[in-house]
Design an enzyme around this catalytic site. Structure first.
Site, PDB file in Angstrom:
ATOM      1  N   CYS A  61       0.818  -1.225   0.000  1.00  0.00           N
ATOM      2  CA  CYS A  61       0.000   0.000   0.000  1.00  0.00           C
ATOM      3  C   CYS A  61       0.847   1.269   0.000  1.00  0.00           C
ATOM      4  O   CYS A  61       0.629   2.169  -0.811  1.00  0.00           O
ATOM      5  CB  CYS A  61      -0.989  -0.013   1.165  1.00  0.00           C
ATOM      6  SG  CYS A  61      -0.267   0.075   2.815  1.00  0.00           S
TER       7      CYS A  61
ATOM      8  N   HIS B 261      -2.770   1.109   6.935  1.00  0.00           N
ATOM      9  CA  HIS B 261      -3.079   0.960   5.513  1.00  0.00           C
ATOM     10  C   HIS B 261      -3.322   2.341   4.924  1.00  0.00           C
ATOM     11  O   HIS B 261      -3.851   3.235   5.595  1.00  0.00           O
ATOM     12  CB  HIS B 261      -4.314   0.081   5.316  1.00  0.00           C
ATOM     13  CG  HIS B 261      -4.600  -0.224   3.875  1.00  0.00           C
ATOM     14  ND1 HIS B 261      -3.723  -0.918   3.073  1.00  0.00           N
ATOM     15  CD2 HIS B 261      -5.664   0.089   3.083  1.00  0.00           C
ATOM     16  CE1 HIS B 261      -4.231  -1.035   1.862  1.00  0.00           C
ATOM     17  NE2 HIS B 261      -5.413  -0.435   1.836  1.00  0.00           N
TER      18      HIS B 261
ATOM     19  N   HIS C 225      -5.843   1.741  -4.136  1.00  0.00           N
ATOM     20  CA  HIS C 225      -4.884   1.216  -3.162  1.00  0.00           C
ATOM     21  C   HIS C 225      -4.436  -0.180  -3.560  1.00  0.00           C
ATOM     22  O   HIS C 225      -5.020  -0.811  -4.447  1.00  0.00           O
ATOM     23  CB  HIS C 225      -5.492   1.203  -1.758  1.00  0.00           C
ATOM     24  CG  HIS C 225      -6.689   0.301  -1.609  1.00  0.00           C
ATOM     25  ND1 HIS C 225      -6.939  -0.439  -0.474  1.00  0.00           N
ATOM     26  CD2 HIS C 225      -7.729   0.008  -2.452  1.00  0.00           C
ATOM     27  CE1 HIS C 225      -8.069  -1.123  -0.615  1.00  0.00           C
ATOM     28  NE2 HIS C 225      -8.563  -0.873  -1.813  1.00  0.00           N
TER      29      HIS C 225
END
Length: 360
Positions: free
Chosen positions: A274, A321, A333
């Site tokens: 990510c 994240h 993402h």
């Protein structure tokens, strides 16, 4: 119980659960198989989220490790300079002493110097001799200062080494934990491979629709806000007012990599995690960000969910994240192992796990 044992026990228990479900379900029932797959996938999602946090902790450890390595290089440089200064000062002092005391008839002073039994003793004796010139005293102070600098840098070097060793040990432990989680995940996936392939096909079709809509929105330079809340909505009292986002172009860059597989530690078009996707996309528009969602969370200006603009960073689950907001209540993402760079909605789980936005 260790994490590895917990993962193994979890796999065994889930396998038994799947076997029981298969025994009781109609083998020809697509609905029952889909329900079984969804049940296992929900368990996999829990592993993925835990794994994502572990990966970003690993990335953060690497960022800190590189910082320590930079400190080590600087300390070595300073240590070399201090040693050079000491050598120069010692030679200058020796030359001054020879010049001063071979030309004097002051045998008492000469005897004092010759009676020194160490370099430190010599410095002390030199400072006590009244006939030493001010230039000699300056040289003595320079030598003493250089010696102290060498010791100080030596201590810094030792501390940096110790810190580096701790970071390396932490990274090794995180790697072991990540690998054990990956093994558990592979075991789970193998039990419902056929069902997952069908679900993936449906997801791929949905992603193509989302990508087409997002590409159209980027082309027309429209960036709607989340849930219909206008970008110009009033700001709550006491909150930070972020400047307009001037990096919306990063959305188009990131969308070039839709479908690229998730690779933990990845930061190239061969594979992204990510924070690696965010780092790479922003680097393409000349903005440098670290390869760590935790570090990225400390950059820029805070933005509330109602004030997000295309190009803002969005964080979830305590900044473990990160993604890039693309407008329309969506973000791009790299979710987790086994998935690909994709578009997701800021709703459901992601709405509840939202940790904040940042505008670089």
């Amino acid at each position: 119980m260790s994490r590895r044992r917990q993962a193994q026990a979890f796999v065994i228990g889930l396998a038994a659960l799947c076997a029981a479900a298969a025994a009781n379900a109609d083998p020809g029932s697509v609905a029952s198989k889909q329900a079984q797959a969804q049940q296992v996938l929900s368990q996999i999602d829990q592993i993925d989220r835990s794994l994502g946090a572990a990966v970003e902790q690993y990335n953060l450890a690497n960022v800190r490790l590189r910082g320590i390595e930079g400190d080590l290089r600087e300390n070595r440089k300073q240590l070399t300079l201090a040693r050079t200064s000491l050598n120069v000062a010692q030679k200058s002092l020796a030359a001054r002493l020879v010049s001063a005391y071979t030309s004097t008839q002051d045998n008492t002073a000469l005897a004092v110097l010759l009676g020194a039994d160490s370099f430190e003793d010599l410095l002390t004796r030199v400072e006590t001799i009244n006939s030493t010139s001010s230039q000699d005293a300056n040289i003595v102070r320079q030598v003493a200062s250089s010696r102290k600098a060498i010791q100080r840098h030596r201590n810094q070097l030792r501390d940096a080494h110790a810190a580096q060793q701790r970071i390396v040990a932490q990274k090794a432990a995180q790697r072991q934990h990540i690998e054990s989680q990956l093994a558990a995940r592979r075991s789970l996936l193998s039990s419902i491979k056929g069902q997952i392939e069908r679900l993936k096909a449906a997801e791929a079709a949905q992603q193509r629709r989302l990508a087409a809509a997002a590409q159209s929105r980027v082309a027309s330079q429209v960036a709607p806000s989340v849930s219909g809340i206008g970008v110009g909505a009033s700001t709550p009292e006491g909150s930070t007012v972020a400047p307009p986002n001037v990096h919306g172009g990063v959305v188009g860059v990131a969308m070039r990599y839709l479908g690229v597989p998730y690779v933990w530690g990845g930061s190239t078009p061969r594979g992204f995690d990510c924070s690696g996707l965010v780092m790479y996309a922003f680097a393409q528009i000349g903005i440098s960000v670290p390869h760590s969602s935790y570090s990225q969370f400390n950059m820029g200006t805070p933005v509330s969910i109602g004030q997000l603009q295309a190009g803002d960073l969005v964080f979830f689950s305590g900044a473990s994240h990160v993604g890039i907001y693309i407008g329309g209540g969506q973000f791009i993402h790299a979710p987790h192992t086994g998935d690909v760079v994709k578009i997701s909605s800021l709703s459901g789980y992601y709405s509840s796990a939202f940790a904040g936005g940042r505008r670089l």
